[in-house]
Structures are given as C-alpha cells and as structure tokens.
Design a protein around this motif. Structure first.
Motif, PDB file in Angstrom:
ATOM      1  N   SER A  69       0.820  -1.203   0.000  1.00 27.95           N
ATOM      2  CA  SER A  69       0.000   0.000   0.000  1.00 27.95           C
ATOM      3  C   SER A  69       0.857   1.258   0.000  1.00 27.95           C
ATOM      4  O   SER A  69       0.517   2.261  -0.634  1.00 27.95           O
ATOM      5  CB  SER A  69      -0.931   0.010   1.216  1.00 27.95           C
ATOM      6  OG  SER A  69      -1.835  -1.071   1.163  1.00 27.95           O
ATOM      7  N   ALA A  70       1.983   1.204   0.704  1.00 28.85           N
ATOM      8  CA  ALA A  70       2.860   2.379   0.785  1.00 28.85           C
ATOM      9  C   ALA A  70       3.506   2.696  -0.553  1.00 28.85           C
ATOM     10  O   ALA A  70       3.925   3.841  -0.792  1.00 28.85           O
ATOM     11  CB  ALA A  70       3.938   2.140   1.837  1.00 28.85           C
ATOM     12  N   GLN A  71       3.578   1.709  -1.423  1.00 27.68           N
ATOM     13  CA  GLN A  71       4.169   1.933  -2.744  1.00 27.68           C
ATOM     14  C   GLN A  71       3.135   2.330  -3.794  1.00 27.68           C
ATOM     15  O   GLN A  71       3.482   2.601  -4.945  1.00 27.68           O
ATOM     16  CB  GLN A  71       4.906   0.660  -3.201  1.00 27.68           C
ATOM     17  CG  GLN A  71       6.065   0.267  -2.319  1.00 27.68           C
ATOM     18  CD  GLN A  71       7.097   1.369  -2.178  1.00 27.68           C
ATOM     19  OE1 GLN A  71       7.582   1.921  -3.174  1.00 27.68           O
ATOM     20  NE2 GLN A  71       7.427   1.713  -0.940  1.00 27.68           N
ATOM     21  N   THR A  72       1.873   2.377  -3.409  1.00 24.18           N
ATOM     22  CA  THR A  72       0.803   2.748  -4.331  1.00 24.18           C
ATOM     23  C   THR A  72       0.717   4.260  -4.439  1.00 24.18           C
ATOM     24  O   THR A  72       0.726   4.977  -3.432  1.00 24.18           O
ATOM     25  CB  THR A  72      -0.545   2.196  -3.847  1.00 24.18           C
ATOM     26  OG1 THR A  72      -0.451   0.780  -3.718  1.00 24.18           O
ATOM     27  CG2 THR A  72      -1.658   2.544  -4.836  1.00 24.18           C
ATOM     28  N   MET A  73       0.611   4.767  -5.651  1.00 21.62           N
ATOM     29  CA  MET A  73       0.540   6.215  -5.860  1.00 21.62           C
ATOM     30  C   MET A  73      -0.904   6.706  -5.770  1.00 21.62           C
ATOM     31  O   MET A  73      -1.845   5.978  -6.086  1.00 21.62           O
ATOM     32  CB  MET A  73       1.118   6.583  -7.238  1.00 21.62           C
ATOM     33  CG  MET A  73       2.594   6.320  -7.380  1.00 21.62           C
ATOM     34  SD  MET A  73       3.213   6.855  -8.997  1.00 21.62           S
ATOM     35  CE  MET A  73       2.851   8.607  -8.942  1.00 21.62           C
ATOM     36  N   SER A  74      -1.060   7.939  -5.338  1.00 26.65           N
ATOM     37  CA  SER A  74      -2.379   8.565  -5.304  1.00 26.65           C
ATOM     38  C   SER A  74      -2.589   9.362  -6.577  1.00 26.65           C
ATOM     39  O   SER A  74      -1.700  10.098  -7.005  1.00 26.65           O
ATOM     40  CB  SER A  74      -2.493   9.496  -4.090  1.00 26.65           C
ATOM     41  OG  SER A  74      -3.654  10.285  -4.198  1.00 26.65           O
ATOM     42  N   GLU A 108      11.781  -0.997   4.396  1.00 26.20           N
ATOM     43  CA  GLU A 108      12.862  -1.413   3.501  1.00 26.20           C
ATOM     44  C   GLU A 108      12.758  -0.766   2.133  1.00 26.20           C
ATOM     45  O   GLU A 108      13.727  -0.739   1.368  1.00 26.20           O
ATOM     46  CB  GLU A 108      12.852  -2.938   3.354  1.00 26.20           C
ATOM     47  CG  GLU A 108      13.272  -3.677   4.613  1.00 26.20           C
ATOM     48  CD  GLU A 108      13.107  -5.184   4.481  1.00 26.20           C
ATOM     49  OE1 GLU A 108      12.614  -5.627   3.407  1.00 26.20           O
ATOM     50  OE2 GLU A 108      13.454  -5.913   5.433  1.00 26.20           O
ATOM     51  N   PHE A 109      11.577  -0.229   1.802  1.00 27.36           N
ATOM     52  CA  PHE A 109      11.350   0.388   0.501  1.00 27.36           C
ATOM     53  C   PHE A 109      11.437   1.909   0.626  1.00 27.36           C
ATOM     54  O   PHE A 109      11.206   2.469   1.710  1.00 27.36           O
ATOM     55  CB  PHE A 109       9.975   0.003  -0.046  1.00 27.36           C
ATOM     56  CG  PHE A 109       9.830  -1.458  -0.359  1.00 27.36           C
ATOM     57  CD1 PHE A 109      10.104  -1.934  -1.633  1.00 27.36           C
ATOM     58  CD2 PHE A 109       9.431  -2.373   0.607  1.00 27.36           C
ATOM     59  CE1 PHE A 109       9.974  -3.277  -1.947  1.00 27.36           C
ATOM     60  CE2 PHE A 109       9.295  -3.713   0.322  1.00 27.36           C
ATOM     61  CZ  PHE A 109       9.568  -4.173  -0.962  1.00 27.36           C
ATOM     62  N   PRO A 110      11.723   2.590  -0.486  1.00 22.67           N
ATOM     63  CA  PRO A 110      11.662   4.059  -0.461  1.00 22.67           C
ATOM     64  C   PRO A 110      10.215   4.498  -0.202  1.00 22.67           C
ATOM     65  O   PRO A 110       9.292   4.022  -0.868  1.00 22.67           O
ATOM     66  CB  PRO A 110      12.124   4.458  -1.876  1.00 22.67           C
ATOM     67  CG  PRO A 110      12.822   3.259  -2.424  1.00 22.67           C
ATOM     68  CD  PRO A 110      12.165   2.069  -1.789  1.00 22.67           C
ATOM     69  N   LEU A 111      10.025   5.352   0.754  1.00 24.05           N
ATOM     70  CA  LEU A 111       8.682   5.819   1.095  1.00 24.05           C
ATOM     71  C   LEU A 111       8.574   7.295   0.711  1.00 24.05           C
ATOM     72  O   LEU A 111       9.024   8.175   1.459  1.00 24.05           O
ATOM     73  CB  LEU A 111       8.403   5.612   2.594  1.00 24.05           C
ATOM     74  CG  LEU A 111       8.436   4.158   3.080  1.00 24.05           C
ATOM     75  CD1 LEU A 111       8.267   4.095   4.596  1.00 24.05           C
ATOM     76  CD2 LEU A 111       7.346   3.333   2.396  1.00 24.05           C
ATOM     77  N   GLU A 112       7.990   7.539  -0.447  1.00 24.16           N
ATOM     78  CA  GLU A 112       7.877   8.898  -0.972  1.00 24.16           C
ATOM     79  C   GLU A 112       6.411   9.315  -1.038  1.00 24.16           C
ATOM     80  O   GLU A 112       5.548   8.546  -1.455  1.00 24.16           O
ATOM     81  CB  GLU A 112       8.487   8.986  -2.378  1.00 24.16           C
ATOM     82  CG  GLU A 112       9.951   8.556  -2.460  1.00 24.16           C
ATOM     83  CD  GLU A 112      10.879   9.506  -1.723  1.00 24.16           C
ATOM     84  OE1 GLU A 112      10.479  10.665  -1.488  1.00 24.16           O
ATOM     85  OE2 GLU A 112      12.005   9.090  -1.386  1.00 24.16           O
ATOM     86  N   ALA A 113       6.126  10.548  -0.622  1.00 23.23           N
ATOM     87  CA  ALA A 113       4.779  11.130  -0.697  1.00 23.23           C
ATOM     88  C   ALA A 113       3.735  10.251  -0.009  1.00 23.23           C
ATOM     89  O   ALA A 113       2.609  10.094  -0.486  1.00 23.23           O
ATOM     90  CB  ALA A 113       4.393  11.393  -2.158  1.00 23.23           C
ATOM     91  N   VAL A 114       4.099   9.671   1.112  1.00 22.34           N
ATOM     92  CA  VAL A 114       3.176   8.835   1.872  1.00 22.34           C
ATOM     93  C   VAL A 114       3.454   9.014   3.357  1.00 22.34           C
ATOM     94  O   VAL A 114       4.599   9.264   3.766  1.00 22.34           O
ATOM     95  CB  VAL A 114       3.311   7.338   1.478  1.00 22.34           C
ATOM     96  CG1 VAL A 114       4.679   6.811   1.843  1.00 22.34           C
ATOM     97  CG2 VAL A 114       2.209   6.500   2.131  1.00 22.34           C
TER      98      VAL A 114
END
Length: 343
Positions: A69-74, A108-114
């Motif tokens: 979910s954190a990798q899903t874009m809005s 572990e993943f890049p968390l951008e705009a979240v």
C-alpha cells in the motif's frame, strides 16, 4: 530518527515523515495525536485514492499489505495517507511481532509522498523491536506518550471545567481524577457527560460525580441524543455502530434520546406560547449550559418536526415492546428506531 515526545510532534511534521509511530500508556492522547498527524497530511480520509485504512487483522492476513500500500501512488492528491487501525494494546506477543515485521518490510522500501500513521497503546517498551526499527530509520518518527499522574489529570479536569464556565468542588475533581486513570480523551468525555447530567445544578459536587461516573451510560450515548436531535443521520449511525462494537446495551442510549427529544417538545410548546428564551432554557435544564450548547439546543427546537415529537410516546412504547418481545433482536429494534428519529 531519534524518538521524540508529544510536545515536539507538531514541529516534526514539516516535512511529513513517511511513518509515525505513536506509543505509550495514554491511549486517549495517542488517538488525538493520530488525528493531528492525519490533519497535517491534508489528505481527505474519504478519498479512496488518497487514503487507506488498514486494520491489524488485514496485516495479520497479509503481512506485505502495508509495504504494498505504501508503494501505491495517489491519483487525486500529492500525498497518500495510510492509517493502521484496530490495535488495542492487549495483543499477544506473537501479534506484535507480526506487526513489527510488516512495519520493517515497509521501511525497507523508499517511502515517498506517503505517511503511515500507527498508534500502539500500552504494548510497547523503549527496547521493543518496532520502536528501535522506527527510531533507526532516517525519516520515520516515533513519539512516546507517558502516563499522566493524578495531579496532571486533576489540572486537566480543572481546565476543562473552567473552559465551560462551570464551577466544580475540589472534592469532585479529586474523585473524578481517581476514577479516570490517565486517558485524557476519556476524561474529556466524562466532563461532557457530567455537564449534561448536572444541568443547572451547580456547582458540580461529589454527589454528581458519584451518580454520573458510576452510571452505565457511556459518553457516546449523550452524543447520540444530540445527533438524533440535530437529525444528523450519518453521525447517529456512526455512534450507534461504535456503541454496538463496544458491547453497550442500547436501552440507556434510547432512554436518554427520548428524554432529550421530550425537552425539545417542551421547548416547542413554550415557544408557541411566546415564552422568553431564558425561561425555555431554565425549564429544559439548559440555562447554565455553555452558550454553544444553548444555541445548538435552540436550533434543534426550531428544526425538529413537531409532528414527530407529538407521536413520540407511542413510538417509544412500540419500540420498547418490540425490543422486549423476543421476536426481534433488541439491538436491531433500538438501532432502527434511533435512525428513524434522526431522519
């Protein structure tokens, strides 16, 4: 980043962290802080493309759900919000371990705009792996909430009563503080409930506190009566679902709502006789209430359908007969009746 304390939260929300862990003993303060973080994101919780609510049950069933979910874009907002819910603090060690692993995987993943909002009352320590993982992340934020002392809660209660312009005896404050624990949100709700219960019988005394706090009527039952009176069907349904989820018997809430609507009926009759507003407020027990409460009550008096109030007694009798008949689930009968009154 290193852990912080509640008074440092606001300054650490610019820029928004990708994950905010709120943990500690004060469950009420955690809930309030979660709302503060959510507000800071500027994301509409009702926007399904920008906001997602994930329960602990969801994460247990699908450990990678949080990371995915954190990798899903809005597509509707420059920022995305994920609110992890359903954590009571009474979970087993195995459940907390599973939650920790879900969080570690997401980090572990890049968390951008979240921004992920996670509140965990009671269950964690400074050395808990989930706390250490978040404090060891370069951008994630962990906020620790310590339990309030009795003196802290007493001061908080005095502030709440002063804000309402209501006098309260020192012994009543002491009794409330001893019975409420450290949850400020619970304390605020009990103040609201006590103000309604006491009405114009001031100052608030130990007797008021004993009768109100010892009673079985939860604070949301009072809010439910107000929601019905203002004909806010959405809020009525939300409060009903919350009360049912908490395992509350709806009979006291139904009785409280009937009492409130009867006050509206009395006020409408007095208004039809051109009696002064001050007298209406005295008779209905609202004379000493805060002005915003008086204004809301008078607004309900103006707007609630008189014809519905005229048939209130018969409606109540029929509903209670159905609830006690054994032919219909009592919760269903009372819920349906309350929703009908809020329409």
């Amino acid at each position: 980043m290193p852990g912080i304390y509640p008074n440092q939260l606001a300054q650490n929300l610019k820029p928004l962290p990708p994950l905010v862990l709120l943990w500690g003993e004060d469950a009420g303060a955690l809930r309030q802080a979660a709302q503060q973080v959510i507000a800071a994101t500027g994301v509409d919780l009702n926007d399904p493309f920008a906001a997602e609510k994930i329960t602990l049950t969801d994460l247990l069933a699908s450990p990678s759900r949080l990371a995915d979910s954190a990798q899903t874009m809005s597509f509707t907002s420059p920022h995305r919000l994920i609110w992890v819910q359903g954590i009571s603090g009474d979970e087993s060690g195995a459940t907390i371990t599973a939650l920790t692993q879900s969080v570690k995987t997401a980090l572990e993943f890049p968390l951008e705009a979240v921004t992920i909002v996670l509140a965990v009352p009671h269950a964690l320590e400074k050395t808990s792996p989930i706390v250490k993982a978040i404090e060891g992340h370069s951008k994630a934020l962990a906020v620790r909430f310590f339990v309030d002392s009795a003196s802290d809660i007493s001061g908080f209660l005095r502030t709440e009563f002063n804000a309402a312009g209501v006098a309260v005896e020192p012994d009543a404050i002491q009794m409330m503080a001893s019975g409420l624990g450290a949850d400020r949100e619970l304390a605020r709700r009990e103040v609201e409930k006590l103000l309604v219960y006491a009405g114009d019988e001031l100052p608030i005394t130990v007797a008021h506190v004993q009768a109100c706090l010892a009673g079985a009527i939860p604070a949301d039952a009072f809010r439910l009566a107000e929601a019905v009176g203002s004909r806010n069907r959405t809020e009525t349904d939300r409060l009903l679902q919350h009360l049912i989820h908490q395992g509350e018997d709806l009979t006291p809430a139904f009785s409280l709502t009937l009492k409130h609507l009867q006050s509206l009926k009395t006020a409408q009759a007095m208004k039809a006789r051109n009696e002064p507003e001050g007298e209406i407020l005295k008779v209905t027990g609202k004379f000493r209430a805060p002005r915003n409460v008086q204004n809301e009550f008078l607004k309900q008096v103006q707007a609630y359908p008189p014809a519905r109030l005229a048939g209130l007694s018969a409606y109540a009798t029929e509903t209670l007969s159905q609830a006690r008949s054994g032919l219909l689930d009592p919760t269903l009968a009372l819920s349906r009746a309350l929703l009908g009154l809020s329409a």
